[in-house]
Design an enzyme around this catalytic site. Sequence first.
Site, short mmCIF file in Angstrom:
data_model
loop_
_atom_site.label_atom_id
_atom_site.label_comp_id
_atom_site.label_asym_id
_atom_site.label_seq_id
_atom_site.Cartn_x
_atom_site.Cartn_y
_atom_site.Cartn_z
N SER A 85 0.84 -1.20 0.00
CA SER A 85 0.00 0.00 0.00
C SER A 85 0.87 1.25 0.00
O SER A 85 2.02 1.22 0.46
CB SER A 85 -0.89 0.00 1.25
OG SER A 85 -1.47 1.26 1.48
N TYR B 107 -1.35 -1.64 10.26
CA TYR B 107 -1.42 -1.82 8.81
C TYR B 107 -0.18 -1.24 8.13
O TYR B 107 0.44 -1.87 7.27
CB TYR B 107 -2.68 -1.15 8.27
CG TYR B 107 -2.97 -1.42 6.81
CD1 TYR B 107 -3.49 -2.65 6.41
CD2 TYR B 107 -2.74 -0.45 5.85
CE1 TYR B 107 -3.77 -2.90 5.07
CE2 TYR B 107 -3.01 -0.69 4.50
CZ TYR B 107 -3.52 -1.92 4.12
OH TYR B 107 -3.79 -2.17 2.80
#
Length: 276
Positions: free
Chosen positions: A149, A162
């Site tokens: 990401s 995350y």
Amino acid sequence: MWCGAGAGRRGCVVERSYVVTGGGRGVGRAVVERLAGDGAHVVAVEMDGAALEWMGGHPARERLAGVVGDAGDEAVAERAADRAGERGPLAGWVNNAAVFRDASVHSSSAREVLELIGLNLAPAVAGCAVAVRRFLEQGGTGAVVNVSSHQAQRAVPGCVPYVTAKAGIEGLTRALAVEYGARGVRVNAVALGSIATERYAAFLAGRSAAEAASVEEEMGRLHPVGRVGTVREVAGAVAFLLSEEAGFINGATVPVDGGRGVLARDPESHDAPGAG
């Protein structure tokens, strides 16, 4: 290799198989459909078996298979590799499975934060481990694509687990590329921006029309191309990295984010020339 009766060498088709974790929905499903559409056999791993029900009615259903289980469980990964191997030599592995749960260190214990990091990092580690072993057993040819990401490089507040897990996945990508590249195994990653998945659609649907429009406008500002990405665009990038055409790409993290990762929006930024 499969050859039809009387086909001759030119009529032979090299069977190949892939494993895609988190392959039932969103980006994972798009990757599964893209690879199957290219003629490959694909095994999708999903925690929720209901997420794989669409396979039964898919035009490429004969080339699709599902494995229900935790992608972070090495035994599940081995089972997926076995299913893929039954259909053709394992050519590639896509580690897409992710868990969108976060915490902050001021409000959660270190143990909870570490557990959440593990939920996102473990599937990539387990998938890479099984894939590399199978590739080496086959003679050392294969490709892995890990899904990362933009947050791995540009952190978002409140997303410590995350962000940390995705940064770890990019480090894992580089380490394995260096260790196994000379043996024919390539490992790369794609760093995604905001993508229009079912999760994104549900997020918008849970807001008023005005709020949803505001979110879409902000997403347009965050991505220099002026919009969020599509799952097909991600699938195309992943398919390329798995292909022989990307044979000299190894250890790379490729942004598939519409430019979000290079955009510097801050209070001191100036309008572009001619704007305003």
